[in-house]
Design a protein around this motif. Structure first.
Motif, short mmCIF file in Angstrom:
data_model
loop_
_atom_site.label_atom_id
_atom_site.label_comp_id
_atom_site.label_asym_id
_atom_site.label_seq_id
_atom_site.Cartn_x
_atom_site.Cartn_y
_atom_site.Cartn_z
N GLY A 42 60.32 18.98 -58.60
CA GLY A 42 59.82 20.34 -58.73
C GLY A 42 58.73 20.70 -57.75
O GLY A 42 57.94 21.60 -57.99
N THR A 43 58.66 20.00 -56.62
CA THR A 43 57.59 20.24 -55.65
C THR A 43 57.95 21.34 -54.66
O THR A 43 57.12 21.70 -53.84
CB THR A 43 57.28 18.95 -54.88
OG1 THR A 43 58.47 18.51 -54.20
CG2 THR A 43 56.80 17.87 -55.82
N GLY A 44 59.18 21.84 -54.68
CA GLY A 44 59.54 22.92 -53.78
C GLY A 44 58.72 24.16 -54.07
O GLY A 44 58.49 24.52 -55.23
N THR A 45 58.26 24.86 -53.04
CA THR A 45 57.39 26.02 -53.20
C THR A 45 58.03 27.24 -52.55
O THR A 45 58.46 27.19 -51.40
CB THR A 45 56.02 25.78 -52.56
OG1 THR A 45 55.43 24.62 -53.15
CG2 THR A 45 55.10 26.97 -52.77
N GLU A 46 58.07 28.32 -53.32
CA GLU A 46 58.57 29.59 -52.80
C GLU A 46 57.46 30.26 -52.01
O GLU A 46 56.35 30.47 -52.50
CB GLU A 46 59.02 30.49 -53.95
CG GLU A 46 59.46 31.89 -53.51
CD GLU A 46 60.65 31.88 -52.61
OE1 GLU A 46 60.48 32.10 -51.39
OE2 GLU A 46 61.76 31.63 -53.12
N ARG A 47 57.75 30.61 -50.75
CA ARG A 47 56.75 31.21 -49.88
C ARG A 47 56.89 32.72 -49.75
O ARG A 47 55.97 33.40 -49.26
CB ARG A 47 56.85 30.58 -48.48
CG ARG A 47 56.63 29.07 -48.47
CD ARG A 47 55.21 28.70 -48.84
NE ARG A 47 55.05 27.25 -49.01
CZ ARG A 47 53.89 26.67 -49.32
NH1 ARG A 47 52.81 27.41 -49.48
NH2 ARG A 47 53.83 25.36 -49.47
N VAL A 48 58.00 33.29 -50.18
CA VAL A 48 58.21 34.73 -50.09
C VAL A 48 57.74 35.40 -51.37
O VAL A 48 58.04 34.94 -52.48
CB VAL A 48 59.70 35.05 -49.83
CG1 VAL A 48 59.96 36.55 -49.94
CG2 VAL A 48 60.12 34.55 -48.45
N THR A 49 57.03 36.48 -51.22
CA THR A 49 56.57 37.27 -52.36
C THR A 49 57.58 38.37 -52.66
O THR A 49 58.01 39.11 -51.76
CB THR A 49 55.20 37.92 -52.06
OG1 THR A 49 54.25 36.90 -51.80
CG2 THR A 49 54.74 38.77 -53.23
N ASP A 52 69.06 41.27 -50.25
CA ASP A 52 68.51 40.93 -51.56
C ASP A 52 68.23 39.43 -51.60
O ASP A 52 68.73 38.66 -50.76
CB ASP A 52 69.48 41.34 -52.68
CG ASP A 52 68.78 41.49 -54.03
OD1 ASP A 52 67.56 41.23 -54.11
OD2 ASP A 52 69.46 41.88 -54.99
N LYS A 53 67.41 39.02 -52.57
CA LYS A 53 67.08 37.62 -52.86
C LYS A 53 66.65 36.86 -51.60
O LYS A 53 67.25 35.86 -51.21
CB LYS A 53 68.25 36.91 -53.53
CG LYS A 53 67.80 35.62 -54.25
CD LYS A 53 68.93 34.88 -54.91
CE LYS A 53 68.41 33.65 -55.62
NZ LYS A 53 69.49 32.83 -56.22
N VAL A 54 65.60 37.37 -50.95
CA VAL A 54 65.03 36.68 -49.80
C VAL A 54 64.16 35.54 -50.31
O VAL A 54 63.29 35.74 -51.16
CB VAL A 54 64.19 37.65 -48.94
CG1 VAL A 54 63.67 36.93 -47.70
CG2 VAL A 54 65.02 38.87 -48.56
N SER A 55 64.39 34.33 -49.78
CA SER A 55 63.68 33.16 -50.30
C SER A 55 63.37 32.20 -49.16
O SER A 55 64.20 31.98 -48.27
CB SER A 55 64.53 32.44 -51.36
OG SER A 55 63.94 31.22 -51.76
N LEU A 56 62.14 31.65 -49.17
CA LEU A 56 61.76 30.58 -48.25
C LEU A 56 61.16 29.45 -49.07
O LEU A 56 60.03 29.56 -49.57
CB LEU A 56 60.76 31.09 -47.20
CG LEU A 56 60.19 30.02 -46.26
CD1 LEU A 56 61.30 29.31 -45.50
CD2 LEU A 56 59.19 30.64 -45.29
N ILE A 57 61.93 28.37 -49.23
CA ILE A 57 61.49 27.21 -50.01
C ILE A 57 61.03 26.13 -49.06
O ILE A 57 61.75 25.73 -48.14
CB ILE A 57 62.63 26.67 -50.89
CG1 ILE A 57 63.12 27.75 -51.87
CG2 ILE A 57 62.17 25.42 -51.65
CD1 ILE A 57 62.13 28.12 -52.93
N THR A 58 59.81 25.64 -49.27
CA THR A 58 59.31 24.52 -48.47
C THR A 58 59.10 23.31 -49.36
O THR A 58 58.80 23.42 -50.56
CB THR A 58 57.97 24.87 -47.79
OG1 THR A 58 56.97 25.14 -48.77
CG2 THR A 58 58.15 26.08 -46.87
#
Length: 848
Positions: A693-700, A841-847
């Motif tokens: 669960g360490t993935g982080t969403e960077r897009v607001t 739609d559903k723009v996501s940046l997971i780091t």
């Protein structure tokens, strides 16, 4: 009467070492509409092909020109690439390149005619380039393109008018001759088999390829002509015209359901559920209203005050084209068009004619008492006449035939002369029969059942005699039952006969009695009556070969090679299906016969690889088991269609990373026999979770449910607007759709940590358009910028040419920008007319 384009080259196969068959044939489908490659992707593919050319000994004067792209099987894209020499196309010399989702070349099917051009000193597909044909050194024409067009017009229709603007392309024309292979030098002409001859380039000519689409003296006159660019002599020429839920009362099928559109209180023959874009935004039937066949006008879409159409009777000559009797021809056309679309999509996964779901249309009531139907590649549409010697030319197999010309036009574009022209026509007859089988059994399901009559156009014949008999082509008095060395000299309406018979035998089998119409003297092995594999398998094999392997110059011998390869990829080397292909072609004197004994596949997969879900950093393992054949077995694993170096055990394991999410894996198992028998497993998918669960969403606010929060630029595009739907939730960003000159941009600043080990950007994108030309008028450019607005990288460019039904999820790796705060930019520009909508739609940046 010929009803096929009017309905009524050497192709040397070459494959890369990494060619990989696809498993799970019964479920294999063609992919969804594909995005046209970006300039960067095109350049990358050309660079890879150029490197292969260098290995083959071809000089730097040779290059490539991408001509078209369309779907392959799921997970693959087909790119058709023309060969050029010093910037000029070499006619009939091309590659069909299969790439996977990573852009890696999976296979290359080559028709190569460059060997004798100056500077090509090494072996090209087994033929020594040096000295094979005199080099063509002078590439300066003495005639202009206008001169060449004028010469052709004077020859084909001096008093005609152009329906479509004439075109003339300066190119290199390989003059081809047939020669015997060494083993056939002493054979008599009558004893020759198709594999006893090979086509070689005798010499080259600098020429213009002139395409004229004219109307003259009451008929359409379409020609392709090769003109010597030095002397003006006509080198070659061939005809190019491609011919033979409301309730509708169909002339041939009784009361049938047809999809129409209600506009106000008026119903239109527009099926908006099948196909997008095109002229009408869906599959449509129009009323040509006796427009002259020499220059037909499609007219307007059929309309009616009720949703019951037609009287089911033959059109009364001279009567109304819009009353119930006149509507029947339109019902015939729409029913046939719907079933053609459903056959291709439901059974094969192929959408519309081009695989990219572009809508087409049919114009009914062309001319008066017109005994023809034809597909016009210039408009990607079909015209049908009311008939005189025939009844209305809108029977289900005729519609399927003509629409299959559209599939050929969008894929292999088989040259309409010689053996390739015969295969072009045969492909349409095969398509017509398979659509008939599907429609006659209710027009539903995912397989092609039995049920067609194997007689092309029987329903439209007033005499009861069909246009063609698939099982015995010679019954028409003109078509041969088998290949001969002179078949290339026949009109293509007749040279299609042997391949029609091949397909019948492949599906239905043959008869061992010499007195039977289903007998072939060329089947000399056991059993004398070959066993068919049924409509569904036969069509899957044929369609895969025709759309993903055939080139424009494929002939009978090359077709056998590629149809066999398709069968082996679908069902396995040594399978009963692959054996049936070899026997069916042997039955028409293309290749030699083999015994059916042992056609069980030899090796079969007993344990299929299972889908695996793990956290990032964990070990993912895939295993395969096999039975049959001769032990011991050897194994080769593939990832996304590309071979994995060193993966040669029954189990393959890897340490999963976030970037591996969605990757597919399968194995090819070979036994110890010689030649080895093989089997291909199903594909398994790897799902990689967030590693604890360490993935982080960077897009607001990537789903736009909080309105404009987090976003800058033209934020008025964000909302819940009528005419579009969200990928998830209720809101989305609708860029474009204005139908006038406009520029709109959405931006958001995001920080990618310097310690990131992965950074995956994804978004859902839907594109629809009212544009009809094959020109990129409107576009959406996705870039990464720095804080000063300088573009650090262009991720993708989408245009109106990428329109497709539904959303498609796009994914990009942004790890190269770690340690930076960057701006994601979606920039849309629209020209002054005809809208294109880019819905995000559903723009996501997971780091990680």
């Amino acid at each position: 009467m010929n009803l096929r384009k009017p309905l009524l080259a050497v192709a040397v196969a070459a494959t890369l070492p990494v060619i990989c068959p696809t498993a799970n044939a019964a479920a294999e489908l063609m992919a969804a509409p594909v995005n046209q490659a970006s300039p960067q992707e095109s350049a990358s593919l050309v660079a890879k092909l150029t490197a292969l050319d260098s290995e083959r000994g071809l000089s730097a004067d040779n290059s490539f020109r991408i001509s078209s792209q369309h779907p392959g099987v799921v997970g693959q894209k087909i790119t058709r690439v023309q060969h050029t020499y010093k910037g000029l196309r070499v006619f009939g010399s091309e590659s069909v390149v299969v790439t996977n989702t990573a852009g890696d070349i999976v296979s290359e099917s080559v028709s190569d005619r460059r060997a004798g051009l100056a500077g090509n000193q090494s072996v090209v597909n087994g033929t020594k380039g040096d000295g094979v044909a005199p080099a063509l050194k002078d590439l300066t024409p003495s005639l202009s393109s206008g001169d060449a067009i004028a010469l052709v017009v004077k020859q084909v229709a001096p008093s005609g008018v152009h329906r479509w603007a004439p075109q003339a392309e300066l190119l290199i024309w390989p003059v081809v001759k047939s020669v015997r292979v060494a083993s056939a030098l002493n054979k008599s002409e009558a004893a020759l088999n198709a594999l006893d001859l090979e086509d070689v380039v005798d010499h080259y000519e600098l020429a213009y390829y002139v395409q004229t689409r004219m109307a003259d003296k009451g008929k359409v006159v379409y020609h392709d002509t090769i003109v010597n660019a030095k002397t003006g002599a006509i080198i070659a020429q061939w005809k190019s015209l491609q011919t033979v839920v409301g309730t509708g009362n169909s002339q041939y099928n009784g009361s049938v359901p047809i999809n129409t559109t209600l506009s106000g209180s008026t119903y239109k023959m527009l099926d908006a559920t099948r196909g997008t874009g095109g002229v009408y935004g869906g599959m449509a039937i129009t009323n040509a209203n006796h427009s002259s066949a020499d220059s037909p006008n499609a007219g307007s879409i059929y309309t009616n005050s009720t949703n019951t159409w037609g009287d089911g009777k033959q059109y009364i000559s001279g009567g109304s084209t819009t009353n119930a009797n006149g509507q029947t021809a339109a019902v015939n056309a729409l029913w046939g068009l719907m079933n053609t679309y459903d056959t291709l999509k439901s059974v094969l996964g192929w959408q519309s004619l081009d695989g990219n779901n572009t809508a087409t249309y049919i114009a009914a009531h062309v001319d008066n008492n017109y005994d023809n139907a034809f597909f016009d590649p210039s408009c990607k549409c079909m015209y049908i006449g009311d008939g005189s010697s025939f009844t209305s030319l809108g029977s289900i197999d005729v519609i399927g035939h003509e629409m299959s010309h559209g599939v050929t036009d969008a894929t292999s574009n088989l040259t309409y002369s010689g053996e390739s022209g015969g295969l072009n026509e045969s492909n349409s007859d095969i398509g017509g029969e398979m659509v008939e089988a599907y429609a006659r059994n209710g027009g539903t399901g995912t397989v092609i059942p039995a049920g067609n009559d194997w007689m092309m156009g029987k329903e439209i014949s007033k005499s009861g005699q069909p246009l063609r008999w698939m099982w015995k082509p010679s019954k028409d008095g003109s078509s041969p039952d088998a290949w001969s060395s002179t078949i290339k000299n026949l009109d293509v309406h007749y040279s299609s006969g042997p391949n029609n018979r091949m397909f019948y035998f492949l599906s239905q089998g043959s008869n061992s009695s010499a007195s039977s119409e289903y007998y072939s003297k060329y089947l000399t092995k056991s059993p004398a009556a070959m066993t068919g594999i049924g409509n569904d398998k036969a069509y899957r094999i044929w369609f895969k070969a025709a759309t993903t392997k055939f080139t424009a110059s494929t002939n009978y011998a090359d077709a056998r090679t590629k149809v066999l390869a398709a069968a082996q990829e679908l069902y396995g080397v040594g399978s009963k299906e692959a054996i049936a292909v070899q026997r069916a072609y042997a039955a028409i004197n293309v290749g030699t016969d083999i015994d059916e004994a042992g056609g069980t596949g030899g090796v079969s997969i007993s344990t299929q690889p299972a889908n695996v879900s793990v956290a990032a950093g964990a070990t993912a393992s895939f295993s395969v088991g096999a039975t049959g054949g001769t032990a011991p077995y050897s194994y080769k694993w593939y990832r996304n269609g590309a071979a994995i170096s060193g993966a040669t055990s029954a189990t393959y394991s890897l340490t999963a990373q976030t970037a591996d999410n969605g990757a597919t894996f399968y194995a090819i198992v070979s036994d110890a026999s010689s030649p080895a028998k093989t089997a291909t497993s199903n594909s398994a998918t790897l799902t990689v979770g967030g590693g604890g669960g360490t993935g982080t969403e960077r897009v607001t606010n990537g789903g736009f449910e909080s309105g404009t929060t987090g976003w800058g630029g033209t934020t008025g595009v964000i909302g819940n607007y009528s005419g579009q739907t969200a990928y998830e939730g209720t809101k989305f960003a609708w860029l474009g759709g204005n139908g006038k000159a406009a520029t709109e941009t959405l931006t958001q600043s995001v920080a990618i940590p310097s310690a990131a080990t992965s950074a995956s950007l994804s978004f859902a994108l839907h594109i629809d358009t009212a544009e009809t030309d094959n020109v990129a008028y409107d576009k959406l450019v996705v870039t990464v910028k720095n804080s000063s607005g300088t573009v650090l990288g262009t991720l993708a460019t989408y245009t109106n040419l990428n329109a497709a039904s539904g959303y498609q999820v796009r994914t990009f790796n942004l790890l190269p920008y770690k340690g930076q705060t960057v701006t994601l930019s979606f920039a849309m520009t629209e020209d002054s007319a005809l809208q294109t909508s880019f819905v995000v739609d559903k723009v996501s940046l997971i780091t990680q």
